[in-house]
Write a protein that holds these residues in place. Structure first.
Motif, PDB file in Angstrom:
ATOM      1  N   ILE A 126     -20.024 -30.048 -43.512  1.00 22.85           N
ATOM      2  CA  ILE A 126     -20.120 -29.433 -44.837  1.00 22.85           C
ATOM      3  C   ILE A 126     -19.807 -27.946 -44.704  1.00 22.85           C
ATOM      4  CG2 ILE A 126     -21.620 -29.003 -46.820  1.00 22.85           C
ATOM      5  CD1 ILE A 126     -23.314 -31.418 -45.834  1.00 22.85           C
ATOM      6  N   LYS A 127     -18.779 -27.515 -45.402  1.00 18.87           N
ATOM      7  CA  LYS A 127     -18.366 -26.109 -45.371  1.00 18.87           C
ATOM      8  C   LYS A 127     -18.559 -25.523 -46.759  1.00 18.87           C
ATOM      9  CE  LYS A 127     -14.298 -23.153 -44.559  1.00 18.87           C
ATOM     10  NZ  LYS A 127     -12.849 -23.142 -44.226  1.00 18.87           N
ATOM     11  N   ARG A 128     -19.377 -24.463 -46.852  1.00 15.89           N
ATOM     12  CA  ARG A 128     -19.692 -23.870 -48.153  1.00 15.89           C
ATOM     13  C   ARG A 128     -19.567 -22.359 -48.106  1.00 15.89           C
ATOM     14  NH1 ARG A 128     -25.614 -25.497 -49.603  1.00 15.89           N
ATOM     15  NH2 ARG A 128     -25.941 -24.879 -47.439  1.00 15.89           N
ATOM     16  N   LEU A 129     -19.069 -21.803 -49.180  1.00 16.72           N
ATOM     17  CA  LEU A 129     -19.082 -20.351 -49.360  1.00 16.72           C
ATOM     18  C   LEU A 129     -20.333 -20.012 -50.158  1.00 16.72           C
ATOM     19  CD1 LEU A 129     -17.589 -17.620 -49.071  1.00 16.72           C
ATOM     20  CD2 LEU A 129     -16.541 -18.089 -51.295  1.00 16.72           C
ATOM     21  N   LEU A 130     -21.176 -19.152 -49.602  1.00 18.64           N
ATOM     22  CA  LEU A 130     -22.427 -18.772 -50.249  1.00 18.64           C
ATOM     23  C   LEU A 130     -22.242 -17.426 -50.935  1.00 18.64           C
ATOM     24  CD1 LEU A 130     -24.901 -19.813 -47.399  1.00 18.64           C
ATOM     25  CD2 LEU A 130     -23.857 -21.227 -49.191  1.00 18.64           C
ATOM     26  N   ILE A 131     -22.557 -17.388 -52.226  1.00 19.67           N
ATOM     27  CA  ILE A 131     -22.267 -16.221 -53.058  1.00 19.67           C
ATOM     28  C   ILE A 131     -23.575 -15.641 -53.592  1.00 19.67           C
ATOM     29  CG2 ILE A 131     -21.009 -15.401 -55.099  1.00 19.67           C
ATOM     30  CD1 ILE A 131     -19.167 -17.882 -54.721  1.00 19.67           C
ATOM     31  N   ALA A 132     -23.825 -14.368 -53.280  1.00 22.22           N
ATOM     32  CA  ALA A 132     -25.055 -13.692 -53.682  1.00 22.22           C
ATOM     33  C   ALA A 132     -24.739 -12.576 -54.663  1.00 22.22           C
ATOM     34  CB  ALA A 132     -25.768 -13.124 -52.459  1.00 22.22           C
ATOM     35  N   ASP A 133     -25.356 -12.654 -55.838  1.00 21.36           N
ATOM     36  CA  ASP A 133     -25.134 -11.630 -56.868  1.00 21.36           C
ATOM     37  C   ASP A 133     -23.638 -11.389 -57.081  1.00 21.36           C
ATOM     38  OD1 ASP A 133     -27.845 -11.309 -57.306  1.00 21.36           O
ATOM     39  OD2 ASP A 133     -28.051  -9.750 -55.786  1.00 21.36           O
ATOM     40  N   HIS A 134     -22.917 -12.500 -57.178  1.00 19.95           N
ATOM     41  CA  HIS A 134     -21.475 -12.509 -57.491  1.00 19.95           C
ATOM     42  C   HIS A 134     -20.599 -11.996 -56.355  1.00 19.95           C
ATOM     43  CE1 HIS A 134     -22.936 -13.334 -61.507  1.00 19.95           C
ATOM     44  NE2 HIS A 134     -23.585 -12.188 -61.513  1.00 19.95           N
ATOM     45  N   GLU A 135     -21.161 -11.828 -55.168  1.00 22.62           N
ATOM     46  CA  GLU A 135     -20.388 -11.385 -54.008  1.00 22.62           C
ATOM     47  C   GLU A 135     -20.435 -12.453 -52.920  1.00 22.62           C
ATOM     48  OE1 GLU A 135     -20.416  -8.026 -50.442  1.00 22.62           O
ATOM     49  OE2 GLU A 135     -21.977  -8.025 -51.988  1.00 22.62           O
ATOM     50  N   PRO A 136     -19.280 -12.904 -52.403  1.00 27.23           N
ATOM     51  CA  PRO A 136     -19.303 -13.856 -51.282  1.00 27.23           C
ATOM     52  C   PRO A 136     -19.845 -13.176 -50.034  1.00 27.23           C
ATOM     53  CG  PRO A 136     -17.068 -13.101 -51.711  1.00 27.23           C
ATOM     54  CD  PRO A 136     -17.922 -12.557 -52.819  1.00 27.23           C
ATOM     55  N   VAL A 137     -20.894 -13.748 -49.433  1.00 28.02           N
ATOM     56  CA  VAL A 137     -21.547 -13.083 -48.307  1.00 28.02           C
ATOM     57  C   VAL A 137     -21.575 -13.924 -47.038  1.00 28.02           C
ATOM     58  CG1 VAL A 137     -23.004 -11.622 -49.767  1.00 28.02           C
ATOM     59  CG2 VAL A 137     -23.840 -13.876 -49.058  1.00 28.02           C
ATOM     60  N   CYS A 138     -21.309 -15.230 -47.154  1.00 33.18           N
ATOM     61  CA  CYS A 138     -21.451 -16.081 -45.975  1.00 33.18           C
ATOM     62  C   CYS A 138     -20.596 -17.332 -46.106  1.00 33.18           C
ATOM     63  CB  CYS A 138     -22.922 -16.464 -45.788  1.00 33.18           C
ATOM     64  SG  CYS A 138     -23.242 -17.609 -44.431  1.00 33.18           S
ATOM     65  N   MET A 139     -19.838 -17.644 -45.041  1.00 35.24           N
ATOM     66  CA  MET A 139     -19.179 -18.948 -44.953  1.00 35.24           C
ATOM     67  C   MET A 139     -20.050 -19.799 -44.037  1.00 35.24           C
ATOM     68  SD  MET A 139     -16.757 -20.855 -46.067  1.00 35.24           S
ATOM     69  CE  MET A 139     -15.379 -19.849 -46.644  1.00 35.24           C
ATOM     70  N   ASP A 140     -20.578 -20.871 -44.581  1.00 30.46           N
ATOM     71  CA  ASP A 140     -21.610 -21.642 -43.896  1.00 30.46           C
ATOM     72  C   ASP A 140     -21.100 -23.044 -43.557  1.00 30.46           C
ATOM     73  OD1 ASP A 140     -24.621 -21.710 -43.226  1.00 30.46           O
ATOM     74  OD2 ASP A 140     -24.378 -23.520 -44.437  1.00 30.46           O
ATOM     75  N   TYR A 141     -21.251 -23.405 -42.277  1.00 33.76           N
ATOM     76  CA  TYR A 141     -20.895 -24.747 -41.807  1.00 33.76           C
ATOM     77  C   TYR A 141     -22.180 -25.472 -41.413  1.00 33.76           C
ATOM     78  CZ  TYR A 141     -16.056 -23.064 -41.313  1.00 33.76           C
ATOM     79  OH  TYR A 141     -14.803 -22.555 -41.543  1.00 33.76           O
ATOM     80  N   CYS A 142     -22.311 -26.708 -41.865  1.00 34.30           N
ATOM     81  CA  CYS A 142     -23.487 -27.505 -41.524  1.00 34.30           C
ATOM     82  C   CYS A 142     -23.015 -28.884 -41.071  1.00 34.30           C
ATOM     83  CB  CYS A 142     -24.415 -27.619 -42.731  1.00 34.30           C
ATOM     84  SG  CYS A 142     -26.012 -28.364 -42.349  1.00 34.30           S
ATOM     85  N   PHE A 143     -23.443 -29.279 -39.873  1.00 33.87           N
ATOM     86  CA  PHE A 143     -23.074 -30.574 -39.304  1.00 33.87           C
ATOM     87  C   PHE A 143     -24.330 -31.429 -39.215  1.00 33.87           C
ATOM     88  CE2 PHE A 143     -20.104 -27.398 -37.839  1.00 33.87           C
ATOM     89  CZ  PHE A 143     -18.862 -28.021 -37.940  1.00 33.87           C
ATOM     90  N   ILE A 144     -24.323 -32.549 -39.925  1.00 32.54           N
ATOM     91  CA  ILE A 144     -25.507 -33.414 -40.009  1.00 32.54           C
ATOM     92  C   ILE A 144     -25.154 -34.804 -39.499  1.00 32.54           C
ATOM     93  CG2 ILE A 144     -27.195 -34.457 -41.566  1.00 32.54           C
ATOM     94  CD1 ILE A 144     -26.695 -32.037 -43.431  1.00 32.54           C
ATOM     95  N   PRO A 145     -25.899 -35.359 -38.530  1.00 32.40           N
ATOM     96  CA  PRO A 145     -25.612 -36.704 -38.041  1.00 32.40           C
ATOM     97  C   PRO A 145     -25.626 -37.724 -39.182  1.00 32.40           C
ATOM     98  CG  PRO A 145     -27.176 -35.598 -36.592  1.00 32.40           C
ATOM     99  CD  PRO A 145     -27.015 -34.723 -37.802  1.00 32.40           C
ATOM    100  N   VAL A 146     -24.556 -38.499 -39.281  1.00 29.45           N
ATOM    101  CA  VAL A 146     -24.410 -39.450 -40.388  1.00 29.45           C
ATOM    102  C   VAL A 146     -25.541 -40.470 -40.403  1.00 29.45           C
ATOM    103  CG1 VAL A 146     -22.955 -41.302 -41.315  1.00 29.45           C
ATOM    104  CG2 VAL A 146     -21.912 -39.153 -40.540  1.00 29.45           C
ATOM    105  N   ASN A 147     -25.979 -40.902 -39.219  1.00 31.02           N
ATOM    106  CA  ASN A 147     -27.006 -41.947 -39.174  1.00 31.02           C
ATOM    107  C   ASN A 147     -28.339 -41.487 -39.746  1.00 31.02           C
ATOM    108  OD1 ASN A 147     -27.283 -40.269 -36.704  1.00 31.02           O
ATOM    109  ND2 ASN A 147     -28.939 -41.702 -36.225  1.00 31.02           N
ATOM    110  N   LEU A 148     -28.558 -40.169 -39.839  1.00 30.83           N
ATOM    111  CA  LEU A 148     -29.827 -39.662 -40.383  1.00 30.83           C
ATOM    112  C   LEU A 148     -29.819 -39.582 -41.907  1.00 30.83           C
ATOM    113  CD1 LEU A 148     -30.654 -36.743 -37.904  1.00 30.83           C
ATOM    114  CD2 LEU A 148     -31.394 -39.138 -37.818  1.00 30.83           C
ATOM    115  N   ALA A 149     -28.638 -39.503 -42.497  1.00 29.81           N
ATOM    116  CA  ALA A 149     -28.532 -39.383 -43.956  1.00 29.81           C
ATOM    117  C   ALA A 149     -27.226 -40.029 -44.421  1.00 29.81           C
ATOM    118  CB  ALA A 149     -28.595 -37.921 -44.379  1.00 29.81           C
ATOM    119  N   PRO A 150     -27.098 -41.354 -44.237  1.00 27.76           N
ATOM    120  CA  PRO A 150     -25.814 -42.026 -44.516  1.00 27.76           C
ATOM    121  C   PRO A 150     -25.348 -41.932 -45.958  1.00 27.76           C
ATOM    122  CG  PRO A 150     -27.589 -43.633 -44.163  1.00 27.76           C
ATOM    123  CD  PRO A 150     -28.123 -42.298 -43.756  1.00 27.76           C
TER     124      PRO A 150
END
Length: 234
Positions: A126-150
């Motif tokens: 999961i790749k997300r751009l996190l925007i705070a007070d209308h300013e992009p501040v963080c590009m966030d990558y999250c890797f979650i094992p499929v078997n834990l949340a199929p």
């Protein structure tokens, strides 16, 4: 023990003044003469105190113009066991997420090394751009094992609330985390999205989140504008 010198004490007094006067980003502080009169100090002491506040990211100094309230930094406790999106939410007035990617992948050597899971383990990336007070501040990558949340893919439209979804819908119990912070050169893959220059650096916060049985729940990489964040050990 750090000695509480006069300039440090005055810097604390000015921080309180900013809070008491409800000054916000880009609001101008009183002139040096007015601040010296207000706190009964010499100009040299004031300038030393302002230097401290500038280094802390609390005020901006514009030569020959004055002192202004800086953008509030997003405070990250390095021991916090939460996704970066939740940290940002707690520190800003408005928050939004722009989803760049939500795919199922097989772990490569790098991901296996970071998570200590077998080669080929399936993850949601999961790749997300996190925007705070209308300013992009963080590009966030999250890797979650499929078997834990199929069925996580079914919540794609509500990915702004990923932290709550993992806890409420899939009973994730965040217990401990390992994190590493580095300053690196910004890459093309997220530089434009974060509105960075070609020579800009970012703070990279990466690591795993585990449950109480030491199972990996997620591996995250957050590429942050380092001048918008502060890191604390509490």
């Amino acid at each position: 023990m750090k000695v509480m010198t006069l300039d440090i004490m005055i810097s604390n007094e000015i921080r309180q003044y900013i809070a008491d006067q409800h000054l916000k980003y880009q609001d101008k502080l009183p002139s040096e003469r007015e601040l010296c009169d207000l706190f009964s100090i010499q100009r040299l002491t004031l300038r030393s105190a302002m230097k401290i506040l500038e280094e802390m990211g609390i005020v901006d100094v514009v030569p020959k113009v004055g002192y202004f309230v800086a953008k509030q930094r997003i405070s990250k406790n390095v021991n916090s066991i939460r996704l970066m999106s939740e940290i940002i939410k707690d520190n800003v007035s408005t928050y939004e997420t722009k989803l760049f990617k939500f795919v199922e992948i097989e772990a490569d050597k790098y991901l296996c090394r970071e998570t200590n899971l077998p080669l080929g383990t399936k993850f949601f990336e999961i790749k997300r751009l996190l925007i705070a007070d209308h300013e992009p501040v963080c590009m966030d990558y999250c890797f979650i094992p499929v078997n834990l949340a199929p069925e996580l893919v079914n919540y794609k439209e509500d990915i702004e609330n990923l932290n709550d979804i993992l806890i409420d819908k899939f009973q994730f119990e965040f217990y401990r985390t390992t994190q590493r912070i580095r300053v690196i050169e910004a890459e093309n893959s997220y530089r434009d999205s974060l509105e960075l220059s070609n020579t800009a650096n970012v703070a990279l916060l990466s690591g795993c989140i585990f449950d109480k049985h030491n199972h990996v729940l997620a591996f995250t990489e957050s590429y942050m504008k380092y001048d918008r964040f502060s890191f604390e050990l509490i």
